[in-house]
Each structure stands twice: as structure tokens, then as C-alpha cells.
Design a protein around this motif. Structure first.
Motif, mmCIF file in Angstrom:
data_model
loop_
_atom_site.group_PDB
_atom_site.id
_atom_site.type_symbol
_atom_site.label_atom_id
_atom_site.label_comp_id
_atom_site.label_asym_id
_atom_site.label_seq_id
_atom_site.Cartn_x
_atom_site.Cartn_y
_atom_site.Cartn_z
ATOM 1 N N LEU A 1 -73.081 -28.081 -75.208
ATOM 2 C CA LEU A 1 -74.231 -28.774 -75.786
ATOM 3 C C LEU A 1 -74.481 -30.130 -75.122
ATOM 4 C CD1 LEU A 1 -73.793 -28.125 -79.624
ATOM 5 C CD2 LEU A 1 -75.456 -27.082 -78.083
ATOM 6 N N ILE A 2 -73.438 -30.706 -74.515
ATOM 7 C CA ILE A 2 -73.580 -32.050 -73.942
ATOM 8 C C ILE A 2 -74.623 -32.078 -72.815
ATOM 9 C CG2 ILE A 2 -72.385 -33.900 -72.696
ATOM 10 C CD1 ILE A 2 -69.836 -33.106 -74.228
ATOM 11 N N PRO A 3 -74.500 -31.236 -71.773
ATOM 12 C CA PRO A 3 -75.535 -31.267 -70.727
ATOM 13 C C PRO A 3 -76.895 -30.806 -71.241
ATOM 14 C CG PRO A 3 -74.003 -29.461 -70.354
ATOM 15 C CD PRO A 3 -73.411 -30.310 -71.431
ATOM 16 N N ALA A 4 -76.901 -29.873 -72.195
ATOM 17 C CA ALA A 4 -78.173 -29.406 -72.755
ATOM 18 C C ALA A 4 -78.866 -30.530 -73.516
ATOM 19 C CB ALA A 4 -77.941 -28.208 -73.678
ATOM 20 N N LEU A 5 -78.090 -31.360 -74.198
ATOM 21 C CA LEU A 5 -78.654 -32.484 -74.941
ATOM 22 C C LEU A 5 -79.248 -33.512 -73.991
ATOM 23 C CD1 LEU A 5 -79.091 -33.793 -77.700
ATOM 24 C CD2 LEU A 5 -76.836 -34.850 -77.485
ATOM 25 N N ILE A 6 -78.547 -33.774 -72.888
ATOM 26 C CA ILE A 6 -79.064 -34.724 -71.892
ATOM 27 C C ILE A 6 -80.392 -34.231 -71.330
ATOM 28 C CG2 ILE A 6 -78.643 -35.752 -69.622
ATOM 29 C CD1 ILE A 6 -75.633 -35.641 -70.285
ATOM 30 N N SER A 7 -80.425 -32.951 -70.943
ATOM 31 C CA SER A 7 -81.669 -32.377 -70.415
ATOM 32 C C SER A 7 -82.762 -32.371 -71.473
ATOM 33 C CB SER A 7 -81.422 -30.946 -69.923
ATOM 34 O OG SER A 7 -80.534 -30.925 -68.844
ATOM 35 N N GLY A 8 -82.368 -32.077 -72.718
ATOM 36 C CA GLY A 8 -83.338 -32.009 -73.805
ATOM 37 C C GLY A 8 -84.077 -33.317 -74.009
ATOM 38 N N VAL A 9 -83.348 -34.437 -73.952
ATOM 39 C CA VAL A 9 -83.973 -35.751 -74.119
ATOM 40 C C VAL A 9 -84.965 -36.007 -72.986
ATOM 41 C CG1 VAL A 9 -83.528 -38.229 -74.114
ATOM 42 C CG2 VAL A 9 -82.040 -36.706 -75.413
ATOM 43 N N LEU A 10 -84.562 -35.680 -71.758
ATOM 44 C CA LEU A 10 -85.438 -35.901 -70.603
ATOM 45 C C LEU A 10 -86.698 -35.058 -70.699
ATOM 46 C CD1 LEU A 10 -82.767 -35.932 -67.727
ATOM 47 C CD2 LEU A 10 -83.928 -37.903 -68.736
ATOM 48 N N TYR A 11 -86.547 -33.799 -71.088
ATOM 49 C CA TYR A 11 -87.707 -32.899 -71.129
ATOM 50 C C TYR A 11 -88.606 -33.182 -72.325
ATOM 51 C CZ TYR A 11 -86.614 -30.012 -67.140
ATOM 52 O OH TYR A 11 -86.418 -29.567 -65.855
ATOM 53 N N LEU A 12 -88.022 -33.644 -73.408
ATOM 54 C CA LEU A 12 -88.839 -34.028 -74.556
ATOM 55 C C LEU A 12 -89.747 -35.194 -74.188
ATOM 56 C CD1 LEU A 12 -89.485 -33.621 -77.557
ATOM 57 C CD2 LEU A 12 -87.641 -35.235 -78.089
ATOM 58 N N ALA A 13 -89.199 -36.160 -73.463
ATOM 59 C CA ALA A 13 -90.000 -37.306 -73.019
ATOM 60 C C ALA A 13 -91.088 -36.850 -72.043
ATOM 61 C CB ALA A 13 -89.096 -38.339 -72.358
ATOM 62 N N ALA A 14 -90.744 -35.919 -71.150
ATOM 63 C CA ALA A 14 -91.721 -35.434 -70.172
ATOM 64 C C ALA A 14 -92.857 -34.679 -70.861
ATOM 65 C CB ALA A 14 -91.030 -34.529 -69.156
ATOM 66 N N PHE A 15 -92.518 -33.833 -71.848
ATOM 67 C CA PHE A 15 -93.558 -33.054 -72.525
ATOM 68 C C PHE A 15 -94.428 -33.950 -73.397
ATOM 69 C CE2 PHE A 15 -95.247 -29.707 -75.377
ATOM 70 C CZ PHE A 15 -95.735 -28.850 -74.396
ATOM 71 N N ALA A 16 -93.820 -34.967 -74.010
ATOM 72 C CA ALA A 16 -94.603 -35.921 -74.803
ATOM 73 C C ALA A 16 -95.602 -36.655 -73.905
ATOM 74 C CB ALA A 16 -93.677 -36.924 -75.487
ATOM 75 N N THR A 17 -95.179 -36.971 -72.681
ATOM 76 C CA THR A 17 -96.082 -37.610 -71.726
ATOM 77 C C THR A 17 -97.228 -36.678 -71.350
ATOM 78 O OG1 THR A 17 -94.236 -38.894 -70.820
ATOM 79 C CG2 THR A 17 -96.226 -38.730 -69.470
#
Length: 251
Positions: free
Chosen positions: A33-49
Motif C-alpha cells: 500500500l505504501i507505493p500505491a499511496l504515494i502514487s495515489g496522492v500524485l494522481y489525485l492532484a493531477a486529476f483535480a488539476t
């Protein structure tokens, strides 16, 4: 027809078995879950943009409708916005898997290795240094992403078709995305056997219904909020089981 359908649900069942690992080895899954969580934060910010700028983007790609009447122009721009978000989501899901696997290569290698050991290990396993495996994984992932973008273009155009663009195209997108996810998620197990993307594609094509059942299941889970983060370790388990199944190994 019955056999492909049965194989499709068998592939879906492999994801279910991966999810069952949460109950048996939660500590191991938490590592995933650790790498998935890191990617999740990055992609959430990208999709919000993307959502923030989607109005401007939809106006930009529908410049040819600027002189149309207000109601018709607005309808075209809304369809364009839906298409942009849909294709952005499709590409996001595919690249999320690639990026997360790259970030968490040691974690997912361990999870996949545990699955292999449980069902009889790997005949003629090839010991590849992690840095070489990571380099190959990134290169193969970039090839898959480039292909998915090319396929995403006609899907984006199809999104402009009334009714079809909002019904048929999303289903087609789920199957296309599911196929690419299956190719991506069996990568760890195939690299362990010295096989690259061409071999993965050939073997999965021979077992397409099962691969699609697994991949579409993962795709649908990734559409759920936080689903990509929570399901990623289970998807790696399922991908390892799928690799063993298509190579006629015990599962």
C-alpha cells in the motif's frame, strides 16, 4: 460462448483470490500500500488539476464550434469535457499501475514471490538484478502507455457521438483498459522467468477471456475512490496467479 464466459469469470475470480490475501497476510499487503499511496496522492492532484482546467480544454478542442448557436455549442463542449475526463481517467489508470509498480518494485516483487512460493515456486527462475529489472519494466510500461494513448484518441472522438459516446464507449474503454492492466500486472511474474512484453502479449492473447476478466475487474475497482490504492497489492497477487494459470502452473 459458454467457455469464453467461464474463462472471463475465472479471471475475475483471480482478483477475488488476491483480495482474500488481505485476511491472510495483512502485514505483507500493507507494504504494497505504501507505493500505491504515494502514487495515489500524485494522481489525485493531477486529476483535480485536469478537472479545474477541463472547461478551458473543452473550449480549445471544439474551436470549430465557436460560431454555432449557444445551446448547440455548449452541448458540444460538455461532450468534449466528458470525453477529456474519460480519456484522462483511462490513461491515468494505466499509467498509475506502471508508475506504482516502478516505485514499489521491491515490495511487489516480494508479494509476487510469496505467491509463487506458496504454489510451487518458479521452474528455472532467472535471477535478474533489481536495477535491470526496473529498467526493463519502465521501458515496457512506456511502450504500453504509448499504445494506450494511441487507442485512446479514437475513444475520445467516439465520446462526441450522442448516446453511444456515453454508453458504448465507456464499456469499450473498460475492456481496452482491462487488457492493458492485465499485461502490466503479470509483468513481475514474467520478468522472473526472463520474458518481456512480446511474450506476455502472445501468451495472454491465447488466454484472452481470462486475461480480460481479471483486467476488467481491476479496472472497475480502480474507478472506485481510493480503489486503485487499496486494490493494487491484491492486483499484483491476482496478476501473479494469472501468469501461473496461463503458463499451466499450479494455482
Amino acid at each position: 460462448m459458454a467457455v469464453p464466459l467461464r474463462e472471463f469469470f475465472a479471471g475475475l475470480g483471480l482478483l477475488g483470490r488476491g483480495l482474500g490475501m488481505y485476511a491472510r497476510k495483512p502485514k505483507l499487503v500493507l507494504l504494497g500500500l505504501i507505493p500505491a499511496l504515494i502514487s495515489g496522492v500524485l494522481y489525485l492532484a493531477a486529476f483535480a488539476t485536469l478537472i479545474y482546467f477541463v472547461s478551458d480544454l473543452s473550449e480549445g478542442v471544439t474551436w470549430w464550434a465557436d460560431d454555432w448557436s449557444g445551446g448547440l455549442r455548449d452541448t458540444v463542449q460538455v461532450l468534449a469535457a466528458i470525453g477529456i475526463l474519460g480519456i484522462g481517467g483511462l490513461i491515468g489508470i494505466l499509467t498509475f499501475t506502471a508508475v506504482t509498480l516502478a516505485i514499489g518494485d521491491p515490495f511487489y516483487e516480494k508479494i509476487s514471490g510469496e505467491v509463487e512460493a506458496r504454489y510451487g515456486a518458479v521452474p528455472d527462475e532467472i535471477d535478474v538484478p533489481w536495477w535491470r529489472s526496473l529498467r526493463r519494466s519502465i521501458w515496457d510500461s512506456l511502450r504500453l502507455i504509448a499504445l494506450s494513448v494511441l487507442i485512446g484518441i479514437p475513444l475520445f472522438v467516439g465520446g462526441f457521438i450522442p448516446i453511444v459516446g456515453q454508453t458504448v464507449i465507456p464499456v469499450v474503454g473498460a475492456f481496452v483498459g482491462g487488457w492493458f492492466l492485465a499485461l502490466e500486472l503479470v509483468g513481475v511474474a514474467f520478468y522472473r522467468r526472463g520474458m518481456r512484453l512480446p511474450e506476455r502479449r502472445t501468451i495472454l492473447k491465447a488466454n484472452r477471456p481470462m486475461a480480460l476478466g481479471f483486467g476488467v475487474g481491476v479496472f472497475c475497482c480502480f474507478l472506485i475512490p481510493l480503489g486503485a490504492v487499496l486494490v493494487m497489492p491484491a492486483a499484483v497477487v491476482g496478476g501473479t496467479l494469472l501468469a501461473r494459470r496461463v503458463m499451466d502452473l499450479p494455482t
